[in-house]
Design a protein around this motif. Structure first.
Motif, PDB file in Angstrom:
ATOM      1  N   MET A  18       0.836  -1.187   0.000  1.00  0.00           N
ATOM      2  CA  MET A  18       0.000   0.000   0.000  1.00  0.00           C
ATOM      3  C   MET A  18       0.879   1.247   0.000  1.00  0.00           C
ATOM      4  N   ASN A  19       0.434   2.265  -0.728  1.00  0.00           N
ATOM      5  CA  ASN A  19       1.143   3.539  -0.656  1.00  0.00           C
ATOM      6  C   ASN A  19       0.644   4.333   0.555  1.00  0.00           C
ATOM      7  N   ALA A  20       1.257   5.494   0.795  1.00  0.00           N
ATOM      8  CA  ALA A  20       0.932   6.274   1.994  1.00  0.00           C
ATOM      9  C   ALA A  20      -0.549   6.654   2.036  1.00  0.00           C
ATOM     10  N   THR A  21      -1.097   7.067   0.914  1.00  0.00           N
ATOM     11  CA  THR A  21      -2.513   7.448   0.880  1.00  0.00           C
ATOM     12  C   THR A  21      -3.397   6.263   1.234  1.00  0.00           C
ATOM     13  N   ASP A  22      -3.056   5.080   0.722  1.00  0.00           N
ATOM     14  CA  ASP A  22      -3.835   3.874   1.033  1.00  0.00           C
ATOM     15  C   ASP A  22      -3.761   3.523   2.513  1.00  0.00           C
ATOM     16  N   VAL A  23      -2.581   3.657   3.109  1.00  0.00           N
ATOM     17  CA  VAL A  23      -2.417   3.350   4.537  1.00  0.00           C
ATOM     18  C   VAL A  23      -3.274   4.285   5.380  1.00  0.00           C
ATOM     19  N   ILE A  24      -3.224   5.576   5.075  1.00  0.00           N
ATOM     20  CA  ILE A  24      -3.999   6.548   5.861  1.00  0.00           C
ATOM     21  C   ILE A  24      -5.496   6.323   5.647  1.00  0.00           C
ATOM     22  N   ALA A  25      -5.899   6.045   4.413  1.00  0.00           N
ATOM     23  CA  ALA A  25      -7.316   5.768   4.143  1.00  0.00           C
ATOM     24  C   ALA A  25      -7.774   4.529   4.914  1.00  0.00           C
ATOM     25  N   ALA A  26      -6.956   3.492   4.940  1.00  0.00           N
ATOM     26  CA  ALA A  26      -7.308   2.270   5.684  1.00  0.00           C
ATOM     27  C   ALA A  26      -7.398   2.550   7.186  1.00  0.00           C
ATOM     28  N   TYR A  27      -6.499   3.388   7.692  1.00  0.00           N
ATOM     29  CA  TYR A  27      -6.502   3.778   9.107  1.00  0.00           C
ATOM     30  C   TYR A  27      -7.824   4.451   9.468  1.00  0.00           C
ATOM     31  N   TYR A  28      -8.264   5.391   8.647  1.00  0.00           N
ATOM     32  CA  TYR A  28      -9.511   6.099   8.946  1.00  0.00           C
ATOM     33  C   TYR A  28     -10.752   5.260   8.649  1.00  0.00           C
ATOM     34  N   GLU A  29     -10.678   4.373   7.697  1.00  0.00           N
ATOM     35  CA  GLU A  29     -11.793   3.436   7.484  1.00  0.00           C
ATOM     36  C   GLU A  29     -11.966   2.553   8.715  1.00  0.00           C
ATOM     37  N   ALA A  30     -10.843   2.097   9.271  1.00  0.00           N
ATOM     38  CA  ALA A  30     -10.898   1.286  10.491  1.00  0.00           C
ATOM     39  C   ALA A  30     -11.441   2.114  11.653  1.00  0.00           C
ATOM     40  N   PHE A  31     -11.025   3.373  11.758  1.00  0.00           N
ATOM     41  CA  PHE A  31     -11.532   4.255  12.812  1.00  0.00           C
ATOM     42  C   PHE A  31     -13.053   4.354  12.720  1.00  0.00           C
ATOM     43  N   ASN A  32     -13.562   4.664  11.531  1.00  0.00           N
ATOM     44  CA  ASN A  32     -15.006   4.844  11.362  1.00  0.00           C
ATOM     45  C   ASN A  32     -15.780   3.554  11.610  1.00  0.00           C
ATOM     46  N   ALA A  33     -15.132   2.409  11.394  1.00  0.00           N
ATOM     47  CA  ALA A  33     -15.784   1.120  11.633  1.00  0.00           C
ATOM     48  C   ALA A  33     -15.619   0.642  13.078  1.00  0.00           C
ATOM     49  N   GLY A  34     -14.885   1.410  13.892  1.00  0.00           N
ATOM     50  CA  GLY A  34     -14.645   1.006  15.275  1.00  0.00           C
ATOM     51  C   GLY A  34     -13.691  -0.168  15.399  1.00  0.00           C
ATOM     52  N   GLN A  35     -12.868  -0.382  14.378  1.00  0.00           N
ATOM     53  CA  GLN A  35     -11.927  -1.509  14.352  1.00  0.00           C
ATOM     54  C   GLN A  35     -10.549  -1.049  14.846  1.00  0.00           C
ATOM     55  N   THR A  36     -10.451  -0.849  16.154  1.00  0.00           N
ATOM     56  CA  THR A  36      -9.199  -0.332  16.696  1.00  0.00           C
ATOM     57  C   THR A  36      -8.043  -1.321  16.538  1.00  0.00           C
ATOM     58  N   ASP A  37      -8.321  -2.612  16.526  1.00  0.00           N
ATOM     59  CA  ASP A  37      -7.247  -3.582  16.291  1.00  0.00           C
ATOM     60  C   ASP A  37      -6.681  -3.436  14.883  1.00  0.00           C
ATOM     61  N   ARG A  38      -7.539  -3.145  13.922  1.00  0.00           N
ATOM     62  CA  ARG A  38      -7.073  -2.925  12.542  1.00  0.00           C
ATOM     63  C   ARG A  38      -6.224  -1.655  12.492  1.00  0.00           C
ATOM     64  N   MET A  39      -6.619  -0.626  13.230  1.00  0.00           N
ATOM     65  CA  MET A  39      -5.809   0.594  13.290  1.00  0.00           C
ATOM     66  C   MET A  39      -4.412   0.269  13.812  1.00  0.00           C
TER      67      MET A  39
END
Length: 133
Positions: free
Chosen positions: A1-22
Protein backbone atom coordinates in the motif's frame (compact mmCIF):
# COMPACT_ATOMS: atom_id res chain seq x y z
CA UNK A 1 0.00 0.00 0.00
CA UNK A 2 1.14 3.54 -0.66
CA UNK A 3 0.93 6.27 1.99
CA UNK A 4 -2.51 7.45 0.88
CA UNK A 5 -3.84 3.87 1.03
CA UNK A 6 -2.42 3.35 4.54
CA UNK A 7 -4.00 6.55 5.86
CA UNK A 8 -7.32 5.77 4.14
CA UNK A 9 -7.31 2.27 5.68
CA UNK A 10 -6.50 3.78 9.11
CA UNK A 11 -9.51 6.10 8.95
CA UNK A 12 -11.79 3.44 7.48
CA UNK A 13 -10.90 1.29 10.49
CA UNK A 14 -11.53 4.25 12.81
CA UNK A 15 -15.01 4.84 11.36
CA UNK A 16 -15.78 1.12 11.63
CA UNK A 17 -14.65 1.01 15.28
CA UNK A 18 -11.93 -1.51 14.35
CA UNK A 19 -9.20 -0.33 16.70
CA UNK A 20 -7.25 -3.58 16.29
CA UNK A 21 -7.07 -2.92 12.54
CA UNK A 22 -5.81 0.59 13.29
CA UNK A 23 -3.06 -0.94 15.43
CA UNK A 24 -2.05 -3.26 12.58
CA UNK A 25 -1.30 -0.15 10.51
CA UNK A 26 0.95 1.29 13.23
CA UNK A 27 4.67 0.78 13.47
CA UNK A 28 5.60 -0.90 16.80
CA UNK A 29 7.47 2.29 17.81
CA UNK A 30 4.65 4.65 16.80
CA UNK A 31 4.54 8.09 18.40
CA UNK A 32 1.05 9.47 18.95
CA UNK A 33 1.05 13.24 19.43
CA UNK A 34 -2.32 14.02 20.96
CA UNK A 35 -3.91 17.46 20.63
CA UNK A 36 -3.27 19.32 23.91
CA UNK A 37 -1.70 16.19 25.42
CA UNK A 38 1.41 14.14 25.97
CA UNK A 39 3.22 12.07 23.34
CA UNK A 40 2.32 8.41 23.67
CA UNK A 41 4.93 5.94 22.40
CA UNK A 42 4.28 2.42 21.18
CA UNK A 43 1.27 0.38 20.14
CA UNK A 44 0.20 -0.42 23.71
CA UNK A 45 -0.09 3.26 24.61
CA UNK A 46 -2.11 3.78 21.43
CA UNK A 47 -4.34 0.82 22.34
CA UNK A 48 -4.97 2.30 25.80
CA UNK A 49 -5.76 5.71 24.28
CA UNK A 50 -8.27 4.11 21.89
CA UNK A 51 -9.98 2.25 24.74
CA UNK A 52 -10.33 5.48 26.70
CA UNK A 53 -11.63 7.40 23.69
CA UNK A 54 -14.12 4.66 22.77
CA UNK A 55 -15.58 4.79 26.28
CA UNK A 56 -15.89 8.59 26.34
CA UNK A 57 -16.70 9.50 22.73
CA UNK A 58 -18.49 8.12 19.69
CA UNK A 59 -17.07 9.72 16.56
CA UNK A 60 -17.37 9.38 12.81
CA UNK A 61 -15.07 11.24 10.45
CA UNK A 62 -16.45 12.72 7.23
CA UNK A 63 -15.28 14.98 4.38
CA UNK A 64 -11.91 13.19 4.40
CA UNK A 65 -9.10 14.62 2.26
CA UNK A 66 -5.78 12.75 2.32
CA UNK A 67 -2.54 14.13 0.91
CA UNK A 68 0.82 12.41 0.69
CA UNK A 69 4.35 13.47 -0.16
CA UNK A 70 5.69 11.72 -3.29
CA UNK A 71 8.38 10.07 -1.13
CA UNK A 72 5.64 8.11 0.61
CA UNK A 73 7.00 8.81 4.08
CA UNK A 74 4.76 11.76 5.05
CA UNK A 75 1.05 12.38 4.74
CA UNK A 76 -1.73 14.59 6.05
CA UNK A 77 -5.48 14.37 6.36
CA UNK A 78 -8.21 16.94 6.85
CA UNK A 79 -11.68 15.90 7.98
CA UNK A 80 -14.74 16.74 10.05
CA UNK A 81 -15.33 14.99 13.37
CA UNK A 82 -19.00 14.23 14.03
CA UNK A 83 -19.19 13.14 17.63
CA UNK A 84 -21.13 12.44 20.77
CA UNK A 85 -19.64 13.03 24.21
CA UNK A 86 -20.62 9.87 26.13
CA UNK A 87 -18.69 9.81 29.40
CA UNK A 88 -17.06 12.67 31.31
CA UNK A 89 -13.37 12.94 30.53
CA UNK A 90 -11.10 14.12 33.35
CA UNK A 91 -10.64 17.88 33.36
CA UNK A 92 -13.39 18.45 30.79
CA UNK A 93 -17.06 19.46 31.11
CA UNK A 94 -19.56 16.82 32.27
CA UNK A 95 -20.80 14.52 29.51
CA UNK A 96 -24.50 14.18 28.88
CA UNK A 97 -24.63 12.96 25.30
CA UNK A 98 -23.75 16.34 23.76
CA UNK A 99 -23.05 16.25 20.04
CA UNK A 100 -20.35 18.22 18.25
CA UNK A 101 -19.07 18.87 14.75
CA UNK A 102 -15.42 19.83 14.64
CA UNK A 103 -12.96 20.42 11.80
CA UNK A 104 -9.70 18.57 12.43
CA UNK A 105 -6.50 17.45 10.78
CA UNK A 106 -3.67 15.01 11.26
CA UNK A 107 -0.08 14.66 10.12
CA UNK A 108 1.68 11.34 9.63
CA UNK A 109 5.14 9.90 9.20
CA UNK A 110 5.38 6.42 7.69
CA UNK A 111 8.22 3.94 8.10
CA UNK A 112 8.37 0.45 6.61
CA UNK A 113 4.89 1.02 5.17
CA UNK A 114 3.39 1.64 8.62
CA UNK A 115 2.38 4.76 10.54
CA UNK A 116 5.27 5.72 12.81
CA UNK A 117 3.89 9.12 13.91
CA UNK A 118 0.41 10.60 14.01
CA UNK A 119 -0.20 14.15 15.23
CA UNK A 120 -3.82 15.26 15.54
CA UNK A 121 -5.05 18.85 15.72
CA UNK A 122 -8.45 20.39 16.41
CA UNK A 123 -9.70 23.52 18.12
CA UNK A 124 -10.24 22.52 21.76
CA UNK A 125 -11.92 25.85 22.56
CA UNK A 126 -14.49 25.19 19.81
CA UNK A 127 -15.13 21.68 21.17
CA UNK A 128 -15.52 23.07 24.71
CA UNK A 129 -17.99 25.67 23.47
CA UNK A 130 -20.04 22.96 21.75
CA UNK A 131 -20.17 20.53 24.69
CA UNK A 132 -19.86 22.81 27.69
CA UNK A 133 -21.87 25.85 26.76
Amino acid sequence: MNATDVIAAYYEAFNAGQTDRMLELMHPDVEHHVNEGQIRKGREMFRAFNAHMSASYRETLTDMVIMAHPSGNRAAAEFVVNGTYLKTDEGLPPASGQTYILPAGAFFTLRDGLISRVTTYYNLADWMRQVGG
